[in-house]
Every structure is written in C-alpha cells, then in structure tokens.
Design a protein around this motif. Structure first.
Motif, PDB file in Angstrom:
ATOM      1  N   CYS A  34       0.835  -1.207   0.000  1.00 51.64           N
ATOM      2  CA  CYS A  34       0.000   0.000   0.000  1.00 51.64           C
ATOM      3  C   CYS A  34       0.870   1.258   0.000  1.00 51.64           C
ATOM      4  N   ARG A  38       1.064   4.313  -2.781  1.00 52.96           N
ATOM      5  CA  ARG A  38       0.994   5.741  -2.464  1.00 52.96           C
ATOM      6  C   ARG A  38       2.173   6.513  -3.054  1.00 52.96           C
ATOM      7  N   SER A  39       3.298   5.817  -3.276  1.00 52.94           N
ATOM      8  CA  SER A  39       4.456   6.501  -3.881  1.00 52.94           C
ATOM      9  C   SER A  39       4.176   6.932  -5.317  1.00 52.94           C
ATOM     10  N   LYS A  41       1.226   8.235  -6.211  1.00 51.36           N
ATOM     11  CA  LYS A  41       0.032   9.071  -6.149  1.00 51.36           C
ATOM     12  C   LYS A  41       0.166  10.303  -7.041  1.00 51.36           C
ATOM     13  N   ASP A  87      -8.467   8.261  -7.119  1.00 51.21           N
ATOM     14  CA  ASP A  87      -7.704   8.939  -6.069  1.00 51.21           C
ATOM     15  C   ASP A  87      -7.739   8.121  -4.787  1.00 51.21           C
ATOM     16  N   SER A  90      -5.300   5.325  -5.229  1.00 46.12           N
ATOM     17  CA  SER A  90      -3.884   5.762  -5.112  1.00 46.12           C
ATOM     18  C   SER A  90      -3.486   6.016  -3.671  1.00 46.12           C
ATOM     19  N   ASN A  91      -4.470   6.200  -2.765  1.00 50.34           N
ATOM     20  CA  ASN A  91      -4.143   6.377  -1.349  1.00 50.34           C
ATOM     21  C   ASN A  91      -3.686   5.083  -0.701  1.00 50.34           C
ATOM     22  N   GLY A  92      -4.018   3.919  -1.327  1.00 52.71           N
ATOM     23  CA  GLY A  92      -3.604   2.627  -0.773  1.00 52.71           C
ATOM     24  C   GLY A  92      -4.275   2.313   0.548  1.00 52.71           C
ATOM     25  N   ASP A  93      -5.386   2.951   0.822  1.00 53.90           N
ATOM     26  CA  ASP A  93      -6.122   2.734   2.076  1.00 53.90           C
ATOM     27  C   ASP A  93      -7.359   1.915   1.745  1.00 53.90           C
TER      28      ASP A  93
END
Length: 534
Positions: A34, A38-39, A41, A87, A90-93
């Motif tokens: 994750c 995010r890297s 994003k 989006d 891309s936060n990986g959450d």
C-alpha cells in the motif's frame, strides 16, 4: 438483544471488513504494498485525466457504451466520479469506506446494465496508460536509468501492487455487480411472473366478476401463457357444466313449483275435508256416547224390570197358594154352612115341637081355668118364643142357603182366579224370559257400543292428529312453494344464455331441457298432478 437470525448493519460491516481482509491476504497485498502504491500518487493524479480521456474517447466510438450517456455532461460527471475513485485507490487505504465505495460502483453499473466486459475494458485502457506513464517517469529513454528513483525490483513491486489494487477494485465491483445482476434477474423473473400472474388474474378476475354478477355465460378467451391453457379450458368447461346444471335445476324447479302448487291445493282441500271429518267424528263420538249411556240405562232398567217381574212372579205364585187356601177355606165354610143348616133344621124342629107344646100347654091351661092362667101366659110366651125361634131358624136357613150360594160362587170365582193366576204365572215366566233376553242383549249392546265408542274416540283422536298433521303438511307445502319460488327467482337472476329470450322461464309449465336430465327422464311430467275428490 438482536434476533439470532437477523442480520444487522454492524454484522454486515464486520462481514465486509472480513471480506476485504481475506482478499488482501489472498492477494498478498501488504501494508508495504500500500505504501508503494501511495508513492505513485502524484503520477497517478497527473496521468489519470489523460487515461480517462483515452477511455471516454473509446467510449464515444462504441455505441454499446454511448447508450449509457445522454450528453457530454453525463460523461464529465462520470469522469469526475472515476477520478475521485482512482484517487482513493492511489491512497492505498483499503478500508471499509473504500470497499463500500467500490461496491457502490458495482451497484451503479448493475443498475444501469453496464456489462463487466466494458467495465474491465475501461480498467485495461486506464491501467495501460498509467503503467506506461509510470515506466516513462521512472525509466526515461534518454539515458538508461539516468533518473531512476527506484530499482527495477522496487518498481516491479510497485507496479504489481498497483495492479493488485486495481484487481481488488474490480473484484469488489464485480462481486456486487454479480449480486445485483442476480437480484435484477430474480426481480425480472418476479416481474415477468407478476406480469403473467397479473394477466391471468385480470382474465380470470374479469370472468369471476361476471360470475359474481350472476352472469354464467362468461368464458375466458384471452391469450394466456401455455401453462394456463388447461386451467382456462377447465374454467370454461366448468362454467358450461354449471350453466347446464342450473338450466336443468331451473327446469326441475319449474316442474317442482307446478307440482308443489298442486300438492298445496290438494293439501288445503284435504285439510278442509279432514277438519270436517274430524267435526263429524267428534259429533258421532258424542252421539255414540249418549247412545251408550242410554243403552246402559235401558239395560239397567230392563234388569230392574226383570227383578220386578221375578218378584211379581213370586207374589203371584204366593197368591196362587193363597187362592188355593181360600178355595179350601170356602169349602170348609160350605161344609160348615151345611152343618149349620142341619142345626137350623134341628132348631126349626125344636121350635115346631116347642110351639106344639106351648099350644098343648095353652089348651091344658084353658082346661084348668083360672088355675091355668099363669101357664097360659107362659105357654103364650113360649109359643111366641118358639115362633120367633122358627122365624130365626128360617131366616138363618135362608141366610145359610144364600151364603152357600155365595160361597159356591166365591169358590167358582176363586177357581177362575186360580186359573187366571196360573195363566199370569205362565205369562210372567215368559215375560221374565224375554226380559232376561232383553237384559242380556242390552248388556251386550252396551258393551259393544262401549267398544264402538272407544273405537270412535280413537278415530276421533287420530282424526284430530291427522287434521293437525295435514295442517302442518299444508303449511309445509306452502312454505315449500314459497322456497321453490325463491329458488326459481334466484336461478332466474343468473344469466345462463347469451340470448335470454331463448330461455324458457318459470311461466312455462314444462320447459324443454337442453340436454337429458335424469330427474326428468325417470319421472313423467304429469306425475306430480294430483286429482282431488270433490
């Protein structure tokens, strides 16, 4: 306390969390993965609009996709929503909120009918552009690994994590899509079934409404699904059979109505005659009762007369004995009269001798002179006495002779009386015998009349009961006639033929059935007619 079989919102949330956690574990998408996503994003935010433009350019070329958009505004709205969703990726959450948003995407796609192939094709176009952009950014073409910020292994791990995230997103959306599609399919099937049932209910409901409105000519001729053809045929056949049955019932009811009216008339006449007969029997019973009492009294009086005759016979027999005794006494009197006559003759002789002696004494006294005057007087007195004795003897003799004549006459009369008494005794015996026969006959007549009176009383009682029963039968006949008329009216309220004028109603005494009816085949039409005696 929650119901053990009821799924609450908290339960569904926990289930969704477990589902996302299981997917992450199976895909081996760890927290480090994750972080690697995010890297990327900044690059994703920069390149995503370009990728979306490529995707919607392809959409505009595809009619199957353009049918979901009515204008460019709809495309811009969808593009904005996708940008927000990417989006989130891309936060990986990959939390519960993310999973809910991904499932919402799948729900919307299922609702609008977007097939998975277009959805996955869009992911392929966007992911292809993003991977190429990431490669260009990390590994420029000018110099080999000149500006490389990460190693090829790290870059491969980062791209793999991004692909896993995209696959996870597709999995969540497609899972919901499949569930919603199944629901839609079931809903479509339910709607089709409901529409089919609505058509059937409308057809049958209309027919049943006409039946409820007493119109039995209704039939179902509308087009129905094949599965309902037997039911439609059965309904139409049932209505036809019911029409024929009610027509037969109407015909039989008409005949019954005529028969019941005749029976009611005959029963009324029978009731009237029965009441008259009951009154006559009651009068006859009263007359017989009086006759029985009279005959019983006559028998009693005849028995008393017999007793009186018997006593008279006894008295007459006693009188006959007395008559015999009187005859014997008169015979004795006659004998005594004879003896008295003899004594009277002696007295007459004594008076004659005394008179002679007195006469001689007078003669002698006369001869004696004065000395014999006393004897002369005495002789005169003796002669007078002798004369008187002779007179008395003659009178007694005359009386005795007369008495003897009267005794003889009395004896004759008493003898005649004895004969008459014998005749009377014989007649009384005969009368007594006849009276005995009369008494016996009167007794028998009284007993017979008593039996007849009892029988007439029984007849009177039975006649009264029959009169009451006939009255009840008459009332029942009238009630049955009323009920038959009501039944006929009820049947007439049904429409049994499309042309009502062709139906023969209750005004026709013997309607002609449209098909053989067992009740009319076995019983002649005139079998209900009763001939009443006038």
């Amino acid at each position: 306390m929650p119901h053990p079989h009821r799924t609450t919102a908290a339960d569904r949330t926990q289930a969704d969390i477990r589902a996302v956690s299981e997917r992450l574990d199976f895909m081996q998408l760890s927290p480090q993965d994750c972080m690697a996503i995010r890297s990327l994003k900044d690059m994703l935010q920069r390149e995503l609009p370009v990728a979306l433009d490529q995707f919607y350019a392809q959409v505009r070329k595809t009619p199957e996709m353009m049918r979901f958009f009515s204008s460019e505004k709809d495309i811009d709205t969808a593009k904005s929503a996708q940008a927000v969703h990417w989006d989130n990726i891309s936060n990986g959450d990959f939390s519960q909120d993310y999973a809910r948003r991904a499932q919402t995407v799948g729900t919307v796609h299922a609702r609008i009918g977007l097939e998975p192939r277009w959805y996955m094709g869009g992911y392929a176009i966007i992911l292809d552009h993003l991977i190429k952009a990431a490669v260009r950014e990390v590994f420029p073409k000018r110099r080999l690994f000149a500006n490389a910020t990460m190693s090829s292994e790290e870059f491969g791990h980062t791209l793999g994590s991004l692909v896993k995230a995209v696959v996870l997103d597709m999995d969540l959306a497609l899972s919901v899509y499949m569930d919603e599609a199944e629901k839609a399919k079931l809903a479509g099937q339910a709607a089709a079934i409901a529409a089919e049932q609505g058509l059937v209910c409308e057809s049958f409901g209309k027919a049943m409404a006409e039946v409820a409105d007493r119109n039995l000519t209704s039939e179902i001729n509308t087009a129905l699904p094949e599965a309902y053809h037997p039911l439609r045929a059965d309904f139409n056949n049932a209505m036809g059979t019911l029409r024929q049955s009610l027509q037969s019932v109407a015909q039989v009811t008409a005949s019954i109505d005529v028969a019941i009216r005749e029976i009611s008339c005959a029963t009324d006449d029978l009731s009237r005659r029965t009441l008259q007969q009951a009154a006559s029997v009651e009068k006859s019973a009263a007359a017989l009762d009086q006759i029985t009492a009279t005959v019983r009294s006559t028998a009693q009086r005849a028995e008393e007369v017999g007793m009186l005759v018997d006593r008279s016979k006894t008295g007459i027999e006693q009188s006959e004995t007395i008559v015999h005794q009187a005859i014997a006494s008169m015979g004795a009197i006659e004998q005594s009269s004879g003896s008295i006559g003899s004594i009277t003759d002696v007295m007459d002789e004594v008076a004659f001798q005394t008179n002679i002696l007195a006469l001689n004494a007078g003669v002698e006294a006369a001869r004696a002179g004065d000395a014999g005057k006393g004897f002369a007087v005495i002789a005169a007195e003796v002669r007078v006495l002798a004369q008187r004795s002779a007179d008395a003897a003659r009178e007694i003799k005359a009386l005795i002779a007369k008495s003897r004549e009267e005794v003889r006459s009395g004896v004759a009369l008493v003898g005649e009386t004895g004969k008459a008494l014998k005749t009377i005794i014989t007649d009384v015996a005969e009368i007594n015998r006849h009276i005995s026969v009369i008494v016996e006959a009167s007794t028998e007549q009284a007993a017979a009349l008593q039996d007849v009176n009892a029988a007439v009383s029984t007849i009177d009682h039975n006649t009264q009961q029959n009169a009451a029963m006939v009255e009840q039968t008459s009332a029942a006949g009238r009630s049955l006639a009323t009920e038959a008329e009501q039944l006929n009216t009820l049947i007439e309220s049904f429409t049994l033929q499309a042309n009502p004028e062709a139906w023969v109603g209750k005004d026709t005494p013997h309607p002609i059935p449209t098909q053989p009816v067992a009740a009319l085949d076995t019983v002649p039409s005139g079998a209900y007619r009763l001939e009443t005696a006038q």
